[in-house]
Enzyme design. Structure first.
Site, PDB file in Angstrom:
ATOM      1  N   ASP A 103      10.298   1.086  -4.136  1.00 47.06           N
ATOM      2  CA  ASP A 103      10.363   2.092  -5.025  1.00 47.06           C
ATOM      3  C   ASP A 103      11.593   2.230  -5.498  1.00 47.06           C
ATOM      4  O   ASP A 103      11.879   1.798  -6.663  1.00 47.06           O
ATOM      5  CB  ASP A 103       9.831   3.209  -3.963  1.00 47.06           C
ATOM      6  CG  ASP A 103       9.838   4.594  -4.731  1.00 47.06           C
ATOM      7  OD1 ASP A 103       9.839   4.560  -5.971  1.00 47.06           O
ATOM      8  OD2 ASP A 103       9.097   5.502  -4.042  1.00 47.06           O
ATOM      9  N   LEU A 108      16.456  -1.424   0.225  1.00 44.79           N
ATOM     10  CA  LEU A 108      16.618  -2.828   0.219  1.00 44.79           C
ATOM     11  C   LEU A 108      18.009  -3.209  -0.167  1.00 44.79           C
ATOM     12  O   LEU A 108      18.759  -4.186   0.198  1.00 44.79           O
ATOM     13  CB  LEU A 108      15.768  -3.501  -1.143  1.00 44.79           C
ATOM     14  CG  LEU A 108      14.597  -4.280  -0.457  1.00 44.79           C
ATOM     15  CD1 LEU A 108      15.355  -5.616   0.262  1.00 44.79           C
ATOM     16  CD2 LEU A 108      13.841  -3.583   0.500  1.00 44.79           C
ATOM     17  N   ASP A 159       1.957   3.840   4.963  1.00 45.50           N
ATOM     18  CA  ASP A 159       1.464   4.993   5.475  1.00 45.50           C
ATOM     19  C   ASP A 159       1.876   6.300   4.773  1.00 45.50           C
ATOM     20  O   ASP A 159       2.445   6.350   3.881  1.00 45.50           O
ATOM     21  CB  ASP A 159       1.909   5.328   6.859  1.00 45.50           C
ATOM     22  CG  ASP A 159       3.539   5.716   6.543  1.00 45.50           C
ATOM     23  OD1 ASP A 159       4.196   4.737   5.934  1.00 45.50           O
ATOM     24  OD2 ASP A 159       4.021   6.664   7.083  1.00 45.50           O
TER      25      ASP A 159
HETATM   26  P1  IMP Z   1      12.875   2.980  -1.463  1.00 46.91           P
HETATM   27  O1  IMP Z   1      14.042   2.723  -0.517  1.00 46.91           O
HETATM   28  O2  IMP Z   1      12.892   4.087  -2.383  1.00 46.91           O
HETATM   29  O3  IMP Z   1      12.822   1.691  -2.224  1.00 46.91           O
HETATM   30  O4  IMP Z   1      11.581   3.140  -0.494  1.00 46.91           O
HETATM   31  C1  IMP Z   1      11.211   2.173   0.098  1.00 46.91           C
HETATM   32  C2  IMP Z   1      10.340   2.643   1.555  1.00 46.91           C
HETATM   33  O5  IMP Z   1       9.455   3.559   1.141  1.00 46.91           O
HETATM   34  C3  IMP Z   1       9.058   1.483   1.713  1.00 46.91           C
HETATM   35  O6  IMP Z   1       9.625   0.741   2.818  1.00 46.91           O
HETATM   36  C4  IMP Z   1       8.110   2.574   2.242  1.00 46.91           C
HETATM   37  O7  IMP Z   1       8.318   2.524   3.571  1.00 46.91           O
HETATM   38  C5  IMP Z   1       8.287   3.858   1.352  1.00 46.91           C
HETATM   39  N1  IMP Z   1       7.225   4.009   0.291  1.00 46.91           N
HETATM   40  C6  IMP Z   1       7.583   4.081  -0.946  1.00 46.91           C
HETATM   41  N2  IMP Z   1       6.537   4.171  -1.628  1.00 46.91           N
HETATM   42  C7  IMP Z   1       5.442   4.208  -0.784  1.00 46.91           C
HETATM   43  C8  IMP Z   1       4.322   4.298  -1.241  1.00 46.91           C
HETATM   44  O8  IMP Z   1       3.475   4.600  -2.224  1.00 46.91           O
HETATM   45  N3  IMP Z   1       3.433   4.541  -0.071  1.00 46.91           N
HETATM   46  C9  IMP Z   1       3.917   4.614   1.406  1.00 46.91           C
HETATM   47  N4  IMP Z   1       5.392   4.403   1.422  1.00 46.91           N
HETATM   48  C10 IMP Z   1       6.134   4.161   0.321  1.00 46.91           C
END
Ligand code: IMP
Ligand code: MG
Length: 174
Positions: A103, A108, A159
């Site tokens: 997202d 990452l 989830d």
């Molecule tokens: P980031 O650090 O904002 O890239 O978020 C990544 C993490 O958020 C992922 O590993 C998921 O666990 C969670 N996540 C982000 N978007 C979604 C979604 O649409 N559905 C479920 N989990 C999400």
């Protein structure tokens, strides 16, 4: 279909997902032949993707599981917890991070930096889903299954508040 307070509609079914998983595995089998990669699956969300992907990997390789979560409900908290469960020596290894969905990319970014600090030879990322509208981190995501809009999705390991990981297909909230 309802999970807690949110309404979800069918979005991508399992057969479409498996086609993309196979494409990613074909690329990795080609790119990492003779590179002895170590896959690092980020729990919890990527456990099903990792299981399906690994069954299509036909080159010598290893897999391990790490955990690190920054997510609270449907919006990123902006806080990153530490990386746990890394028992393998990553020094000089070619690493492939397996993620369910990217997202903001914050999760990452943190994992990559930690792994590079440990002296890995290379770090690439395989994610099943990418939300390009919210990802602006400037590093490359080498293997992407689906680019999707900014809506929240569940199923196939993903989830909502811990529910929905067991759904074989993917559902979207809109
Ligand atoms: P980031 O650090 O904002 O890239 O978020 C990544 C993490 O958020 C992922 O590993 C998921 O666990 C969670 N996540 C982000 N978007 C979604 C979604 O649409 N559905 C479920 N989990 C999400
Ligand atoms: Mg996750």
């Amino acid at each position: 279909m309802k999970i807690l307070d949110l309404e979800f509609k069918p979005y991508i079914d399992r057969s479409e997902i498996l086609l993309q998983v196979r494409k990613i595995s074909e690329s990795i089998n080609r790119d990492y032949k003779d590179k002895d990669p170590l896959f690092l699956s980020i729990l919890n969300g990527s456990f099903i993707f990792a299981a399906d992907l690994m069954r299509e990997i036909n080159i010598p390789s290893q897999i391990s599981f790490i955990k690190l979560s920054s997510y609270s409900q449907v919006a990123s908290t902006g806080k990153v917890k530490k990386l746990i469960g890394l028992n393998e020596i990553v020094f000089n290894r070619n690493l492939i991070i397996i993620e369910d969905i990217i997202d903001s990319g914050l999760t990452l970014q943190h994992v990559r930096a930690a792994l590079e600090d440990l002296g890995s030879a290379s770090v690439e990322i395989a994610t099943l889903f990418l939300k390009p509208e919210s990802f602006h981190k400037g590093f490359d995501i080498k293997y992407v299954g689906f680019s999707i809009p900014n809506n929240f999705i569940v199923g196939y390991g993903l989830d909502y508040e811990g529910y929905g990981r067991n759904l074989p297909d993917v559902y979207i909230n809109k």
